[in-house]
Design a protein around this motif. Structure first.
Motif, PDB file in Angstrom:
ATOM      1  N   GLU A  41      29.301  -9.950 102.246  1.00 44.53           N
ATOM      2  CA  GLU A  41      30.494  -9.970 103.099  1.00 44.53           C
ATOM      3  C   GLU A  41      31.733 -10.369 102.302  1.00 44.53           C
ATOM      4  O   GLU A  41      32.776  -9.737 102.394  1.00 44.53           O
ATOM      5  CB  GLU A  41      30.307 -10.946 104.257  1.00 44.53           C
ATOM      6  CG  GLU A  41      29.293 -10.499 105.264  1.00 44.53           C
ATOM      7  CD  GLU A  41      29.107 -11.506 106.377  1.00 44.53           C
ATOM      8  OE1 GLU A  41      29.505 -12.689 106.224  1.00 44.53           O
ATOM      9  OE2 GLU A  41      28.569 -11.107 107.415  1.00 44.53           O
ATOM     10  N   ARG A  42      31.589 -11.476 101.554  1.00 45.77           N
ATOM     11  CA  ARG A  42      32.718 -11.958 100.758  1.00 45.77           C
ATOM     12  C   ARG A  42      32.171 -12.870  99.662  1.00 45.77           C
ATOM     13  O   ARG A  42      31.041 -13.329  99.732  1.00 45.77           O
ATOM     14  CB  ARG A  42      33.735 -12.696 101.625  1.00 45.77           C
ATOM     15  CG  ARG A  42      33.253 -13.979 102.219  1.00 45.77           C
ATOM     16  CD  ARG A  42      34.303 -14.577 103.163  1.00 45.77           C
ATOM     17  NE  ARG A  42      34.059 -15.956 103.445  1.00 45.77           N
ATOM     18  CZ  ARG A  42      33.182 -16.406 104.320  1.00 45.77           C
ATOM     19  NH1 ARG A  42      32.448 -15.578 104.998  1.00 45.77           N
ATOM     20  NH2 ARG A  42      33.033 -17.697 104.518  1.00 45.77           N
ATOM     21  N   VAL A  43      33.023 -13.099  98.683  1.00 47.60           N
ATOM     22  CA  VAL A  43      32.656 -13.963  97.560  1.00 47.60           C
ATOM     23  C   VAL A  43      33.763 -15.004  97.399  1.00 47.60           C
ATOM     24  O   VAL A  43      34.947 -14.664  97.421  1.00 47.60           O
ATOM     25  CB  VAL A  43      32.500 -13.158  96.250  1.00 47.60           C
ATOM     26  CG1 VAL A  43      32.175 -14.073  95.092  1.00 47.60           C
ATOM     27  CG2 VAL A  43      31.440 -12.088  96.397  1.00 47.60           C
ATOM     28  N   ARG A  44      33.366 -16.256  97.237  1.00 43.03           N
ATOM     29  CA  ARG A  44      34.334 -17.328  96.998  1.00 43.03           C
ATOM     30  C   ARG A  44      34.245 -17.720  95.533  1.00 43.03           C
ATOM     31  O   ARG A  44      33.182 -18.099  95.045  1.00 43.03           O
ATOM     32  CB  ARG A  44      34.029 -18.537  97.875  1.00 43.03           C
ATOM     33  CG  ARG A  44      34.985 -19.701  97.608  1.00 43.03           C
ATOM     34  CD  ARG A  44      34.651 -20.909  98.434  1.00 43.03           C
ATOM     35  NE  ARG A  44      34.890 -20.596  99.832  1.00 43.03           N
ATOM     36  CZ  ARG A  44      34.519 -21.391 100.834  1.00 43.03           C
ATOM     37  NH1 ARG A  44      33.894 -22.529 100.593  1.00 43.03           N
ATOM     38  NH2 ARG A  44      34.785 -21.061 102.074  1.00 43.03           N
ATOM     39  N   VAL A  45      35.361 -17.606  94.835  1.00 41.84           N
ATOM     40  CA  VAL A  45      35.438 -17.974  93.424  1.00 41.84           C
ATOM     41  C   VAL A  45      36.265 -19.250  93.335  1.00 41.84           C
ATOM     42  O   VAL A  45      37.382 -19.312  93.846  1.00 41.84           O
ATOM     43  CB  VAL A  45      36.094 -16.847  92.594  1.00 41.84           C
ATOM     44  CG1 VAL A  45      36.244 -17.269  91.142  1.00 41.84           C
ATOM     45  CG2 VAL A  45      35.279 -15.581  92.699  1.00 41.84           C
ATOM     46  N   THR A  46      35.697 -20.249  92.697  1.00 43.53           N
ATOM     47  CA  THR A  46      36.397 -21.519  92.530  1.00 43.53           C
ATOM     48  C   THR A  46      36.882 -21.618  91.087  1.00 43.53           C
ATOM     49  O   THR A  46      36.094 -21.517  90.143  1.00 43.53           O
ATOM     50  CB  THR A  46      35.463 -22.697  92.861  1.00 43.53           C
ATOM     51  OG1 THR A  46      34.916 -22.495  94.167  1.00 43.53           O
ATOM     52  CG2 THR A  46      36.199 -24.016  92.823  1.00 43.53           C
ATOM     53  N   LEU A  47      38.192 -21.805  90.952  1.00 41.33           N
ATOM     54  CA  LEU A  47      38.822 -21.917  89.633  1.00 41.33           C
ATOM     55  C   LEU A  47      39.297 -23.347  89.429  1.00 41.33           C
ATOM     56  O   LEU A  47      39.417 -24.124  90.364  1.00 41.33           O
ATOM     57  CB  LEU A  47      40.020 -20.961  89.530  1.00 41.33           C
ATOM     58  CG  LEU A  47      39.765 -19.477  89.792  1.00 41.33           C
ATOM     59  CD1 LEU A  47      41.078 -18.710  89.758  1.00 41.33           C
ATOM     60  CD2 LEU A  47      38.792 -18.914  88.788  1.00 41.33           C
ATOM     61  N   SER A  48      39.637 -23.672  88.194  1.00 40.38           N
ATOM     62  CA  SER A  48      40.196 -24.991  87.929  1.00 40.38           C
ATOM     63  C   SER A  48      41.643 -25.029  88.429  1.00 40.38           C
ATOM     64  O   SER A  48      42.294 -23.996  88.586  1.00 40.38           O
ATOM     65  CB  SER A  48      40.121 -25.315  86.440  1.00 40.38           C
ATOM     66  OG  SER A  48      40.946 -24.431  85.724  1.00 40.38           O
ATOM     67  N   GLN A  49      42.125 -26.206  88.680  1.00 38.94           N
ATOM     68  CA  GLN A  49      43.464 -26.410  89.241  1.00 38.94           C
ATOM     69  C   GLN A  49      44.557 -25.827  88.341  1.00 38.94           C
ATOM     70  O   GLN A  49      45.578 -25.347  88.815  1.00 38.94           O
ATOM     71  CB  GLN A  49      43.693 -27.919  89.455  1.00 38.94           C
ATOM     72  CG  GLN A  49      44.886 -28.267  90.290  1.00 38.94           C
ATOM     73  CD  GLN A  49      44.714 -27.863  91.746  1.00 38.94           C
ATOM     74  OE1 GLN A  49      43.627 -27.821  92.269  1.00 38.94           O
ATOM     75  NE2 GLN A  49      45.818 -27.561  92.398  1.00 38.94           N
ATOM     76  N   GLU A  50      44.333 -25.820  87.052  1.00 38.52           N
ATOM     77  CA  GLU A  50      45.317 -25.305  86.104  1.00 38.52           C
ATOM     78  C   GLU A  50      45.531 -23.791  86.238  1.00 38.52           C
ATOM     79  O   GLU A  50      46.538 -23.245  85.792  1.00 38.52           O
ATOM     80  CB  GLU A  50      44.894 -25.603  84.645  1.00 38.52           C
ATOM     81  CG  GLU A  50      44.826 -27.078  84.299  1.00 38.52           C
ATOM     82  CD  GLU A  50      43.488 -27.696  84.702  1.00 38.52           C
ATOM     83  OE1 GLU A  50      42.452 -27.014  84.646  1.00 38.52           O
ATOM     84  OE2 GLU A  50      43.495 -28.873  85.081  1.00 38.52           O
ATOM     85  N   ASP A  51      44.589 -23.089  86.850  1.00 41.57           N
ATOM     86  CA  ASP A  51      44.663 -21.632  86.969  1.00 41.57           C
ATOM     87  C   ASP A  51      45.302 -21.172  88.289  1.00 41.57           C
ATOM     88  O   ASP A  51      45.169 -20.009  88.669  1.00 41.57           O
ATOM     89  CB  ASP A  51      43.255 -21.035  86.859  1.00 41.57           C
ATOM     90  CG  ASP A  51      42.621 -21.312  85.522  1.00 41.57           C
ATOM     91  OD1 ASP A  51      43.346 -21.307  84.516  1.00 41.57           O
ATOM     92  OD2 ASP A  51      41.396 -21.533  85.488  1.00 41.57           O
ATOM     93  N   ARG A  52      46.010 -22.059  88.957  1.00 42.98           N
ATOM     94  CA  ARG A  52      46.614 -21.730  90.249  1.00 42.98           C
ATOM     95  C   ARG A  52      47.623 -20.584  90.122  1.00 42.98           C
ATOM     96  O   ARG A  52      47.762 -19.777  91.036  1.00 42.98           O
ATOM     97  CB  ARG A  52      47.293 -22.975  90.821  1.00 42.98           C
ATOM     98  CG  ARG A  52      47.696 -22.849  92.263  1.00 42.98           C
ATOM     99  CD  ARG A  52      48.219 -24.159  92.816  1.00 42.98           C
ATOM    100  NE  ARG A  52      47.219 -25.007  93.401  1.00 42.98           N
ATOM    101  CZ  ARG A  52      46.633 -24.810  94.575  1.00 42.98           C
ATOM    102  NH1 ARG A  52      46.886 -23.745  95.262  1.00 42.98           N
ATOM    103  NH2 ARG A  52      45.768 -25.667  95.051  1.00 42.98           N
ATOM    104  N   THR A  53      48.291 -20.483  89.007  1.00 44.31           N
ATOM    105  CA  THR A  53      49.326 -19.457  88.842  1.00 44.31           C
ATOM    106  C   THR A  53      48.748 -18.047  88.708  1.00 44.31           C
ATOM    107  O   THR A  53      49.415 -17.071  89.041  1.00 44.31           O
ATOM    108  CB  THR A  53      50.185 -19.759  87.598  1.00 44.31           C
ATOM    109  OG1 THR A  53      49.337 -19.841  86.464  1.00 44.31           O
ATOM    110  CG2 THR A  53      50.966 -21.044  87.781  1.00 44.31           C
TER     111      THR A  53
END
Length: 156
Positions: free
Chosen positions: A121-133
């Motif tokens: 259905e969907r995929v949740r990808v968690t990135l580090s806070q520094e990659d917000r941009t």
């Protein structure tokens, strides 16, 4: 209910038949032997439905047990498939985004109601806070590569 009525009618017919045969038998040892045989036959006819009901109850219990085992196996297979898919997507995301972002975790949400396929259905990808941009760019790239909805989350 019709089975019970049929069984009762058959028992009446057997009883009448046994009585008529008993009347036709000569008196003495033959009559006693025949009486014993007809009593045993009548008793067997009387107990046959009980034997059938016990067999059906045993079969029903076996089906319930198989269903419980099947559910447990299905849940185990689904959990293992979930883990394997998440690990494969994590490796793929790390390879695709190695120069762009740091992937911390991938969570897969599947539709388990479809028995003939694996539907994500969907995929949740968690990135580090520094990659917000670069979050929007990562989401678009992964949606295009994987062909499903990608949600991007951040952790510190």
């Amino acid at each position: 209910m019709t089975e019970i009525q049929g069984w009762a009618a058959a028992m009446c017919a057997i009883g009448i038949g046994c009585t008529l045969m008993s009347m036709l038998c000569p008196s003495g040892a033959v009559r006693r032997t025949f009486g014993t045989l007809t009593a045993v036959f009548f008793l067997c006819c009387l107990l046959t439905p009980i034997k059938t009901l016990i067999g059906q109850a045993v079969d029903l219990f076996a089906v319930r047990e198989q269903t419980a085992v099947s559910r447990t196996l299905d849940e185990t297979v689904n959990a293992q498939a979930q883990e394997v898919i998440a690990a494969a997507l994590l490796r793929d995301a790390e390879q695709r985004l190695s120069e762009t972002a740091t992937v911390k975790k991938v969570t897969v949400y599947r539709d388990n109601t479809r028995a003939d396929s694996i539907y994500i259905e969907r995929v949740r990808v968690t990135l580090s806070q520094e990659d917000r941009t670069v979050g929007a760019t990562v989401r678009k790239a992964l949606e295009q590569a994987w062909g499903t909805v990608v949600e991007v989350y951040y952790v510190g």
